[in-house]
Design a protein around this motif. Structure first.
Motif, short mmCIF file in Angstrom:
data_model
loop_
_atom_site.label_atom_id
_atom_site.label_comp_id
_atom_site.label_asym_id
_atom_site.label_seq_id
_atom_site.Cartn_x
_atom_site.Cartn_y
_atom_site.Cartn_z
N ASN A 1 0.87 -1.21 -0.02
CA ASN A 1 0.00 0.10 -0.12
C ASN A 1 0.88 1.36 0.08
N ARG A 2 1.92 1.35 -0.70
CA ARG A 2 2.92 2.40 -0.59
C ARG A 2 2.49 3.61 -1.28
N SER A 3 1.27 3.56 -2.11
CA SER A 3 0.84 4.88 -2.59
C SER A 3 0.09 5.51 -1.28
N SER A 4 -0.54 4.80 -0.47
CA SER A 4 -1.42 5.59 0.68
C SER A 4 -0.18 6.05 1.71
N PHE A 5 0.95 5.30 1.92
CA PHE A 5 1.94 5.75 2.72
C PHE A 5 3.04 6.85 2.23
N ALA A 6 2.92 7.13 0.70
CA ALA A 6 3.76 7.66 0.18
C ALA A 6 3.80 9.29 0.68
N SER A 7 2.59 9.88 0.98
CA SER A 7 2.49 11.15 1.45
C SER A 7 2.48 11.34 3.21
N HIS A 8 2.33 10.00 3.76
CA HIS A 8 2.25 10.27 5.21
C HIS A 8 3.11 8.85 5.71
N PRO A 9 4.64 8.86 5.30
CA PRO A 9 5.65 7.79 5.63
C PRO A 9 5.57 7.46 6.95
N LEU A 10 5.33 8.38 8.07
CA LEU A 10 5.48 8.18 9.26
C LEU A 10 4.26 7.32 9.97
N ASP A 11 3.32 7.21 9.03
CA ASP A 11 2.12 6.42 9.51
C ASP A 11 2.56 4.97 9.48
N ALA A 12 3.44 4.49 8.74
CA ALA A 12 4.06 3.31 8.88
C ALA A 12 4.28 2.56 10.46
N LEU A 13 4.93 3.52 11.04
CA LEU A 13 5.15 3.35 12.35
C LEU A 13 4.04 3.17 13.34
N ASN A 14 2.78 3.53 13.01
CA ASN A 14 1.45 3.40 13.78
C ASN A 14 1.05 1.85 13.66
N LEU A 15 1.64 1.17 14.28
CA LEU A 15 1.16 -0.22 14.29
C LEU A 15 -0.28 -0.56 15.10
N TRP A 16 -0.40 0.20 16.05
CA TRP A 16 -1.86 0.13 16.60
C TRP A 16 -2.98 0.09 15.71
N GLN A 17 -2.84 0.95 14.67
CA GLN A 17 -3.83 1.05 13.86
C GLN A 17 -4.27 0.03 12.86
N GLY A 18 -3.52 -1.09 13.12
CA GLY A 18 -3.72 -2.20 12.38
C GLY A 18 -3.12 -2.05 10.84
N GLY A 19 -3.10 -3.22 10.06
CA GLY A 19 -2.39 -2.93 8.89
C GLY A 19 -1.13 -3.92 8.67
N PHE A 20 -1.37 -5.46 8.24
CA PHE A 20 -0.23 -6.46 8.22
C PHE A 20 -0.57 -7.51 7.38
N LEU A 21 0.65 -7.70 6.68
CA LEU A 21 0.20 -8.75 5.44
C LEU A 21 0.66 -10.23 6.00
N PRO A 22 0.02 -11.21 6.39
CA PRO A 22 0.24 -12.41 6.89
C PRO A 22 1.25 -13.04 6.13
N ALA A 23 1.09 -12.96 4.75
CA ALA A 23 2.11 -13.83 3.89
C ALA A 23 3.34 -13.50 3.96
N ALA A 24 3.72 -11.95 4.11
CA ALA A 24 5.08 -11.61 4.54
C ALA A 24 5.61 -11.98 5.48
N GLY A 25 4.58 -12.34 6.65
CA GLY A 25 5.03 -12.92 8.02
C GLY A 25 5.63 -13.89 7.88
N TRP A 26 4.83 -14.78 7.19
CA TRP A 26 5.22 -16.12 7.07
C TRP A 26 6.37 -16.76 6.30
N VAL A 27 6.66 -15.96 5.14
CA VAL A 27 7.66 -16.04 4.43
C VAL A 27 9.17 -15.65 5.26
N ALA A 28 8.92 -14.72 6.06
CA ALA A 28 10.26 -14.13 6.96
C ALA A 28 10.21 -15.21 8.04
N GLY A 29 9.34 -15.79 8.47
CA GLY A 29 9.19 -16.71 9.54
C GLY A 29 9.87 -18.14 8.95
#
Length: 270
Positions: A63-91
Motif C-alpha cells: 500500500n505504498r501509494s497510501s503511505f507515500a504522503s504520510h510515511p511516518l504512518d508506517a510506524l503506527n502499528l496500533w492502527q492495524g495493517g499487516f500482510l500475513p503472507a509476508a510474515g510467514w515468508v520471513a518466518g
C-alpha cells in the motif's frame, strides 16, 4: 459488528483473533523451547518480532501509494495493517537460518507454536458472528439542524461512529475527512455519538475540520441499531445498503482504503 468485549477492553474481532494466536504461540513455543535449554528460549520472541515486522513491512509496500504522503504512518502499528503472507515468508527464512545454525530444538518449538497459533486464529475468525446488517432507516440531523436520512442513497457509504471524548476518533478524523474529499462516488457519514452540538462544532473548529458529512446522534441510537460496542467504529455499505465490511478501533488511511476496495469487490460478486 465483529467486536469482542472483555470487561472494559473492546477489541475488533480480527485483533482479538490475533491476540489469541500470539498468546498460544508464546505459551507453546516457550514451553517447548525451554525444554531444550536457556539459549533456545529466546527464539520465540525473535520469531514473533520477525513475523510482526515483516508482515507490517509487507503491508506498507503493498500500500505504498497510501503511505507515500504520510510515511511516518508506517510506524503506527496500533492502527492495524499487516500482510500475513509476508510474515510467514520471513518466518520460513528464520527457520532456515536456525537450521543453518543447528538450532534444531528451538526450530521444532517454533513450528509447533506457529502451527497451533495459525489454526487457533482461523478457528476464532470462523467462530466470530457475521451479522447481516443494512443501513438503518433512521433520520438524524446535520450540524445546521437539517434532517438527513442514512438509508436509500444509492451509493456506497462509509459510516463512521465517533465522539469528541474518544482519542482514537480524534486522531483518525483528519485522515477520514481528507479521504472523503478525495473519494468520488462514495458517501462518507460521520455520525457523532452522544455529544451536544456545541461540543461537536467546537472540536471541528479547533481542528480546522469541515462540517460536511458530520451528523449528530445525541442519543447514540445508531450504536444500538448497528450493535456497535466501542468507538470509533467504521462500517462500509454497498450501494444497496448492505454491510460488506466493518472495523472497530482506530484505522489507518491505507487500511481503510484497502477495506473500501475489498468491499467494492465483494459487492460486485454478489
Amino acid at each position: 459488528m465483529n467486536a469482542i468485549s472483555i470487561g472494559p477492553l473492546v477489541l475488533d474481532g480480527a485483533r482479538f483473533a490475533a491476540v489469541v494466536a500470539f498468546a498460544l504461540f508464546f505459551v507453546l513455543a516457550e514451553v517447548a523451547a525451554r525444554a531444550k535449554g536457556r539459549d533456545a528460549a529466546r527464539w520465540p520472541i525473535i520469531a514473533a518480532l520477525v513475523w510482526v515486522l515483516a508482515a507490517r513491512a509487507g503491508f506498507v509496500l503493498a500500500n505504498r501509494s497510501s503511505f507515500a504522503s504520510h510515511p511516518l504512518d508506517a510506524l503506527n502499528l496500533w492502527q492495524g495493517g499487516f500482510l500475513p503472507a509476508a510474515g510467514w515468508v520471513a518466518g520460513a527464512a528464520l527457520l532456515l537460518f536456525m537450521l543453518f545454525r543447528r538450532v534444531h530444538g528451538a526450530g521444532l518449538a517454533l513450528v509447533l507454536g506457529g502451527a497451533v497459533a495459525f489454526l487457533a486464529h482461523q478457528a476464532v475468525i470462523a467462530a466470530l458472528p457475521r451479522p447481516v446488517l443494512s443501513v438503518p432507516d433512521i433520520q438524524l440531523l446535520t450540524l445546521d439542524g437539517k434532517a438527513v436520512q442514512l438509508a436509500g442513497r444509492g451509493r456506497p457509504l462509509v459510516l463512521n461512529l465517533w465522539a469528541t471524548w474518544c482519542p482514537p476518533c480524534r486522531r483518525e478524523m483528519p485522515m477520514m475527512v481528507d479521504l472523503a474529499a478525495n473519494s468520488p462516488g462514495i458517501d462518507f457519514a460521520f455520525v457523532n455519538q452522544g455529544d451536544d452540538l456545541r461540543r461537536i462544532t467546537g472540536f471541528l473548529a479547533a481542528e480546522g475540520l469541515p462540517g460536511q458529512g458530520m451528523i449528530s446522534d445525541p442519543q447514540s441510537r445508531l450504536m444500538g441499531k448497528l450493535g456497535a460496542i466501542g468507538l470509533p467504529s467504521t462500517l462500509i455499505f454497498d450501494a444497496q445498503g448492505r454491510l460488506v465490511a466493518s472495523h472497530m478501533g482506530e484505522i489507518s488511511r491505507a487500511a481503510l482504503t484497502r477495506m473500501i476496495a475489498q468491499a467494492a469487490m465483494t459487492a460486485q460478486l454478489r
